[in-house]
Design a protein around this motif. Structure first.
Motif, mmCIF file in Angstrom:
data_model
loop_
_atom_site.group_PDB
_atom_site.id
_atom_site.type_symbol
_atom_site.label_atom_id
_atom_site.label_comp_id
_atom_site.label_asym_id
_atom_site.label_seq_id
_atom_site.Cartn_x
_atom_site.Cartn_y
_atom_site.Cartn_z
ATOM 1 N N VAL A 1 0.835 -1.199 0.000
ATOM 2 C CA VAL A 1 0.000 0.000 0.000
ATOM 3 C C VAL A 1 0.870 1.251 0.000
ATOM 4 O O VAL A 1 0.627 2.200 -0.754
ATOM 5 N N ASP A 2 1.882 1.252 0.841
ATOM 6 C CA ASP A 2 2.777 2.408 0.906
ATOM 7 C C ASP A 2 3.439 2.664 -0.447
ATOM 8 O O ASP A 2 3.524 3.803 -0.909
ATOM 9 N N GLN A 3 3.900 1.634 -1.111
ATOM 10 C CA GLN A 3 4.571 1.791 -2.400
ATOM 11 C C GLN A 3 3.588 2.250 -3.483
ATOM 12 O O GLN A 3 3.920 3.101 -4.309
ATOM 13 N N LEU A 4 2.387 1.689 -3.464
ATOM 14 C CA LEU A 4 1.390 2.090 -4.462
ATOM 15 C C LEU A 4 0.991 3.559 -4.300
ATOM 16 O O LEU A 4 0.771 4.264 -5.296
ATOM 17 N N ILE A 5 0.891 4.010 -3.067
ATOM 18 C CA ILE A 5 0.561 5.421 -2.834
ATOM 19 C C ILE A 5 1.664 6.319 -3.381
ATOM 20 O O ILE A 5 1.404 7.348 -4.028
ATOM 21 N N ASN B 1 -6.923 1.207 -8.380
ATOM 22 C CA ASN B 1 -7.548 -0.122 -8.389
ATOM 23 C C ASN B 1 -6.659 -1.156 -7.709
ATOM 24 O O ASN B 1 -7.143 -2.043 -6.991
ATOM 25 N N GLN B 2 -5.355 -1.046 -7.918
ATOM 26 C CA GLN B 2 -4.426 -1.944 -7.233
ATOM 27 C C GLN B 2 -4.456 -1.709 -5.725
ATOM 28 O O GLN B 2 -4.383 -2.657 -4.930
ATOM 29 N N LEU B 3 -4.561 -0.445 -5.339
ATOM 30 C CA LEU B 3 -4.677 -0.126 -3.917
ATOM 31 C C LEU B 3 -5.935 -0.752 -3.318
ATOM 32 O O LEU B 3 -5.898 -1.338 -2.233
#
Length: 252
Positions: free
Chosen positions: A99-103, A133-135
């Motif tokens: 989540v951190d990386q996707l943000i 969407n990945q998040l």
């Protein structure tokens, strides 16, 4: 070229053209015809100019509101991203790390790719939506351990929905310029308002010059303001992506 210099050039150009036309019409026009047109022309001019002023004022107010709303949505989107990260920080790995990386990827996409496209009035593409969407999938498939993590997972999902809504509002604002039909009405109204003073003469050349130059400069300045405000991510508003840059500093 700065917006102030551009606006000054627009006004000076309109004033110069108006002055030249006044001199030409007084030099070659019929004084008798000008006097006959004074009463009728003044009445019609009041109606046309009044309607045009109402339309221009309505558009300017709408654009100001839209610009303020867009800035609020940008701040809301960035803050909601931080809230998603903070809520997801309590989730177990690998969901927490992903989540951190996707943000961070999403912020990079918005600042480096979407913002220049919004400034130029182009489509932003689907990369940002794909990252969100990945998040969503990462959060929804996380396996919380206990009631606390369940609550944080629900909070992350709620904040992500806020990001979705604010993002859509931001993209709508970037694509919500003045309708071509409205532009046509503005240009025709401006043209008619500028033509009427040439149908009748002022008492002196100086007074007619002052009246015509003031009118033309004001109308052109209104058009310039509308043109600059129609996209809140460029022109006179130019909302920067600073909210997203600041969000990165607040990520855990």
């Amino acid at each position: 070229m700065s917006i102030y210099l551009s606006g000054t050039l627009w006004v000076l150009g309109a004033a110069a053209i108006s002055a030249v036309l006044v001199v030409i019409t007084r030099r070659f026009g019929s004084e008798e015809v000008g006097e006959k047109n004074l009463g009728a022309g003044g009445s019609v001019f009041s109606i046309v100019a009044g309607l045009h002023a109402v339309l221009a004022a309505f558009i300017l107010i709408s654009l100001f509101d839209s610009a303020n709303g867009a800035e609020e949505q940008v701040q809301k989107e960035a803050n909601a991203l931080v809230a998603v990260d903070w809520a997801s920080d309590s989730l177990p790995d690998p969901a927490k790390t992903k989540v951190d990386q996707l943000i961070r990827d999403y912020v990079s996409t918005v600042v480096d790719d979407e913002w220049p496209r919004m400034r130029d009035g182009e489509e932003v593409g689907n990369q940002g939506w794909a990252t969100l969407n990945q998040l969503r999938d990462t959060i929804s498939t996380a396996a919380p351990d206990g009631g606390w993590q369940e609550d944080r997972k629900a909070e992350a999902a709620n904040q992500l929905w806020e990001v979705y809504q604010a993002r859509q509002e931001r993209l709508d604002a970037a694509d919500n310029g003045v309708n071509p039909v409205v532009w046509l009405a503005l240009l025709i109204g401006t043209g008619l308002s500028l033509l009427f003073p040439y149908l009748f003469r002022g008492p002196t050349l100086t007074s007619q010059l002052l009246i015509t130059i003031t009118l033309s400069s004001t109308l052109v300045l209104l058009l310039f303001a509308i043109y600059q405000l129609q996209n809140p991510f460029s022109g006179g508003v130019l909302i920067p992506p600073d909210a997203f840059s600041s969000a990165l500093d607040r990520l855990s």
